[in-house]
Design an enzyme around this catalytic site. Structure first.
Site, PDB file in Angstrom:
ATOM      1  N   GLN A   1       3.270  10.182   1.049  1.00 26.51           N
ATOM      2  CA  GLN A   1       4.685   9.644   1.040  1.00 26.51           C
ATOM      3  C   GLN A   1       5.438  10.512  -0.346  1.00 26.51           C
ATOM      4  O   GLN A   1       5.968  10.030   0.041  1.00 26.51           O
ATOM      5  CB  GLN A   1       4.444   7.925   1.971  1.00 26.51           C
ATOM      6  CG  GLN A   1       3.786   7.055   2.793  1.00 26.51           C
ATOM      7  CD  GLN A   1       3.552   6.101   2.204  1.00 26.51           C
ATOM      8  OE1 GLN A   1       2.060   5.609   2.289  1.00 26.51           O
ATOM      9  NE2 GLN A   1       4.609   5.318   3.100  1.00 26.51           N
TER      10      GLN A   1
ATOM     11  N   HIS B   1      -2.338   7.919   7.185  1.00 24.27           N
ATOM     12  CA  HIS B   1      -0.935   8.565   6.129  1.00 24.27           C
ATOM     13  C   HIS B   1      -2.087   9.547   6.187  1.00 24.27           C
ATOM     14  O   HIS B   1      -1.239  10.906   6.527  1.00 24.27           O
ATOM     15  CB  HIS B   1      -0.512   7.632   5.300  1.00 24.27           C
ATOM     16  CG  HIS B   1       1.024   6.972   5.055  1.00 24.27           C
ATOM     17  ND1 HIS B   1       1.556   7.419   6.370  1.00 24.27           N
ATOM     18  CD2 HIS B   1       0.765   5.647   5.377  1.00 24.27           C
ATOM     19  CE1 HIS B   1       2.976   6.400   5.840  1.00 24.27           C
ATOM     20  NE2 HIS B   1       2.654   5.170   5.418  1.00 24.27           N
TER      21      HIS B   1
ATOM     22  N   HIS C   1      -3.487   1.224   7.827  1.00 24.98           N
ATOM     23  CA  HIS C   1      -2.852   1.711   7.776  1.00 24.98           C
ATOM     24  C   HIS C   1      -2.629   3.290   6.682  1.00 24.98           C
ATOM     25  O   HIS C   1      -1.619   4.571   7.077  1.00 24.98           O
ATOM     26  CB  HIS C   1      -1.232   0.662   7.378  1.00 24.98           C
ATOM     27  CG  HIS C   1       0.404   1.409   7.305  1.00 24.98           C
ATOM     28  ND1 HIS C   1       1.543   0.706   7.895  1.00 24.98           N
ATOM     29  CD2 HIS C   1       0.555   2.522   6.270  1.00 24.98           C
ATOM     30  CE1 HIS C   1       2.106   1.479   7.987  1.00 24.98           C
ATOM     31  NE2 HIS C   1       2.049   2.316   6.698  1.00 24.98           N
ATOM     32  N   GLU C   2      -3.266   3.121   5.233  1.00 21.83           N
ATOM     33  CA  GLU C   2      -2.733   3.530   4.496  1.00 21.83           C
ATOM     34  C   GLU C   2      -3.680   5.190   4.879  1.00 21.83           C
ATOM     35  O   GLU C   2      -3.126   6.184   5.213  1.00 21.83           O
ATOM     36  CB  GLU C   2      -2.633   3.438   3.155  1.00 21.83           C
ATOM     37  CG  GLU C   2      -1.961   1.978   2.678  1.00 21.83           C
ATOM     38  CD  GLU C   2      -0.680   2.779   2.529  1.00 21.83           C
ATOM     39  OE1 GLU C   2      -0.652   3.348   2.654  1.00 21.83           O
ATOM     40  OE2 GLU C   2      -0.138   1.089   2.860  1.00 21.83           O
TER      41      GLU C   2
ATOM     42  N   GLY D   1       0.893  -1.282   0.149  1.00 19.99           N
ATOM     43  CA  GLY D   1      -0.100  -0.367   0.184  1.00 19.99           C
ATOM     44  C   GLY D   1       0.967   1.341  -0.152  1.00 19.99           C
ATOM     45  O   GLY D   1       2.164   1.165   0.015  1.00 19.99           O
TER      46      GLY D   1
ATOM     47  N   CYS E   1       6.542   0.689   6.486  1.00 26.70           N
ATOM     48  CA  CYS E   1       5.719   1.191   5.673  1.00 26.70           C
ATOM     49  C   CYS E   1       7.379   1.738   5.003  1.00 26.70           C
ATOM     50  O   CYS E   1       8.315   1.932   5.561  1.00 26.70           O
ATOM     51  CB  CYS E   1       6.131   2.468   6.783  1.00 26.70           C
ATOM     52  SG  CYS E   1       4.978   3.413   6.172  1.00 26.70           S
ATOM     53  N   LEU E   2       7.097   2.170   3.723  1.00 31.07           N
ATOM     54  CA  LEU E   2       7.548   2.429   2.965  1.00 31.07           C
ATOM     55  C   LEU E   2       8.423   3.293   3.277  1.00 31.07           C
ATOM     56  O   LEU E   2       9.714   3.977   2.610  1.00 31.07           O
ATOM     57  CB  LEU E   2       6.809   2.631   1.530  1.00 31.07           C
ATOM     58  CG  LEU E   2       6.866   1.469   0.362  1.00 31.07           C
ATOM     59  CD1 LEU E   2       5.754   2.399  -0.930  1.00 31.07           C
ATOM     60  CD2 LEU E   2       7.774   1.062  -0.271  1.00 31.07           C
TER      61      LEU E   2
HETATM   62 NI    NI Z   1       3.251   3.627   5.313  1.00 32.51          NI
END
Ligand code: NI
Length: 164
Positions: free
Chosen positions: A51, A139, A135-136, A46, A93-94
């Site tokens: 981000q 953000h 999670h997304e 995701g 997380c990225l």
């Molecule tokens: Ni993330």
């Protein structure tokens, strides 16, 4: 299409609240394509627009690599309308490379959103997909999974990040 640069913790843009999308024009559609490509070029299931430094309420989730059978979800202005159950699971997380933590989330969620064409959709998700969505969506409100763990653990992470 192009892969976009992913902001890393503690970039301040990751902690900002994103704006609702008011119009899905060609530029937004091109951005969504880039966002999908950026997610595909990573190991993540995701990604959220902030981000890559764009403070708009757009997320992409595709848990197919972990749960075959699920499809790609592009969601605009997603809003969780119902939650039930609790579930604790490992998350990464990225934007916080190299760090994984056990996070408590709702087991099942319902949400409303617009799809990439601006059509209203209602989604019901459970398990890993529900976690990825939560999670997304976090953000979009400037919340990172770190914010769900205890202060003590977060302090440890900060120290590790500094010495990185
Ligand atoms: Ni993330």
């Amino acid at each position: 299409m192009a892969e976009l640069h992913i902001l890393k913790y503690p970039d301040s843009l990751l902690q900002k609240v994103s704006d609702e999308v008011t119009e899905i024009d060609q530029e937004v559609t091109a951005f969504i394509n880039d966002l999908v490509e950026t997610m595909r070029g990573s190991t993540c299931v995701g990604i959220a627009a902030p981000q890559v430094g764009r403070l708009q309420r757009i997320i992409v989730v595709d848990v197919t690599p972990k749960n075959p059978g699920h499809g790609e979800l592009v969601l605009i202005n997603p809003e969780i309308t119902a939650r039930s159950g609790k579930r604790k699971g490992r998350e990464g997380c990225l934007s916080i490379p190299g760090f994984i933590a056990n996070i408590k989330r709702s087991k099942k969620i319902e949400l409303s959103a617009l799809d990439r064409h601006g059509k209203p959709v209602e989604i019901e998700a459970r398990g890993f997909e529900a976690v990825a969505l939560q999670h997304e969506i976090d953000h979009l409100d400037g919340t990172l999974f770190l914010d769900h763990i205890t202060d003590m653990k977060r302090d440890l992470l900060r120290r590790e990040t500094v010495t990185d």
